[in-house]
Design a protein around this motif. Structure first.
Motif, mmCIF file in Angstrom:
data_model
loop_
_atom_site.group_PDB
_atom_site.id
_atom_site.type_symbol
_atom_site.label_atom_id
_atom_site.label_comp_id
_atom_site.label_asym_id
_atom_site.label_seq_id
_atom_site.Cartn_x
_atom_site.Cartn_y
_atom_site.Cartn_z
ATOM 1 N N ASP A 92 0.826 -1.208 0.000
ATOM 2 C CA ASP A 92 0.000 0.000 0.000
ATOM 3 C C ASP A 92 0.858 1.255 0.000
ATOM 4 O O ASP A 92 0.599 2.198 -0.758
ATOM 5 N N LEU A 93 1.875 1.284 0.832
ATOM 6 C CA LEU A 93 2.755 2.449 0.893
ATOM 7 C C LEU A 93 3.522 2.619 -0.411
ATOM 8 O O LEU A 93 3.621 3.737 -0.943
ATOM 9 N N THR A 141 2.695 1.634 -3.394
ATOM 10 C CA THR A 141 1.801 2.078 -4.462
ATOM 11 C C THR A 141 1.448 3.548 -4.306
ATOM 12 O O THR A 141 1.424 4.307 -5.282
ATOM 13 N N THR A 142 1.173 3.975 -3.067
ATOM 14 C CA THR A 142 0.875 5.384 -2.811
ATOM 15 C C THR A 142 2.045 6.271 -3.223
ATOM 16 O O THR A 142 1.862 7.324 -3.858
ATOM 17 N N VAL A 159 2.305 6.206 -7.248
ATOM 18 C CA VAL A 159 1.241 6.976 -7.905
ATOM 19 C C VAL A 159 1.439 8.471 -7.665
ATOM 20 O O VAL A 159 1.381 9.289 -8.598
ATOM 21 N N GLY A 160 1.673 8.847 -6.425
ATOM 22 C CA GLY A 160 1.846 10.262 -6.096
ATOM 23 C C GLY A 160 3.057 10.878 -6.766
ATOM 24 O O GLY A 160 3.018 12.037 -7.198
#
Length: 279
Positions: free
Chosen positions: A205-206, A208-209, A212-213
């Motif tokens: 999750d981290l 991917t965040t 993407v960001g």
């Protein structure tokens, strides 16, 4: 034709096809100032037609010919393999002066001009999927009978979907390779960056965040900064630092050459599909 948007009346628009891109056009029209009663959409599935009507307040039906009779602008948003049948259906009822806008992939403008009444203005659009969130890029090309007013009207229709650029039709296969297929390249890079983060010990999750960001921020900086991407890259690359080491590995693994090869393959396939659809 005049773009018809300076007065209270706006051109009556019919969108043929209620799929993802068809609905995107409907939404864009409403955001650009069209009233729901000025927009028709056709959809074979009664369930989907009702969904579109309830969500957007526009009229929906399953007859292309019915909406084409009263349309000032006809947007063809169906699959390329059925465009010919749709044009055969609407051509006999199309009014003089109706503008035909196509977002169907691959088919050349000549395909439409040969099947529609003589003198019909056609504008071809090559959109991409980020249009559904208002961050798309659409290239528009004018047909033989389309004028500056027609292009201005198409720009207005697409204004809520993102950036709109003009390009000669001969360049649309290359446009497809860069912006049409381009979102997949960006998703590929995001996925690879996220996977690398997991490999380096971050949670998925981290990772991917962060991926993407970072891509989103870099794209915004490239768009708003007005500087060449190479200069922006150099600003992140301190001598002997981490970024220089990373970019060296990208070059060593031929990432730049792979992107060019991917774009060339996409362009070539676009040409092949265009020939298949038109044939």
């Amino acid at each position: 034709m005049s773009d018809g948007t300076t007065g209270a009346q706006r051109p009556q628009v019919a969108v043929l096809g209620g799929g993802v891109m068809g609905e995107t056009i409907v939404s864009a029209l409403l955001q650009a100032g069209w009233a729901p009663e000025d927009v028709d959409v056709t959809e074979r599935s009664a369930l989907r037609a009702n969904e579109l009507s309830e969500r957007h307040g526009v009229r929906s039906c399953d007859s292309n010919a019915k909406v084409a009779r009263s349309a000032d602008v006809l947007v063809v948003a169906v699959k390329p393999n059925v465009v010919g049948d749709v044009l055969d259906e609407v051509a006999p009822v199309l009014r003089p002066g109706t503008l035909v806008v196509t977002i169907a992939a691959g088919l050349p403008i000549s395909f439409y001009e040969q099947r529609l009444p003589e003198g019909t203005a056609v504008v071809r659009v090559m959109p991409n999927t980020p249009a559904v969130v208002g961050r798309g890029v659409s290239a528009i090309s004018a047909g033989t009978h389309a004028d500056a007013d027609d292009l201005a009207l198409v720009r207005r229709i697409l204004s809520a979907t993102g950036i709109v650029v003009e390009a000669p039709e001969k360049d649309l296969d290359a446009v497809t390779a860069i912006s049409g297929s381009g979102p997949a390249y960006a998703f590929y890079l995001i996925d690879a960056m996220a996977e690398a983060g997991v490999l380096l010990g971050l949670s998925r999750d981290l990772a991917t965040t962060l991926a993407v960001g970072t891509v989103q921020g870099a794209a915004t900086l490239a768009q708003q900064g007005g500087e060449h991407p190479a200069i922006l890259r150099e600003r992140v690359s301190s001598p002997g630092g981490t970024t220089v080491a990373a970019v060296r590995e990208l070059d060593a693994h031929g990432v730049r050459a792979a992107v060019v090869a991917a774009a060339e393959a996409a362009r070539d396939r676009s040409r092949e599909l265009g020939a298949e659809y038109a044939g």
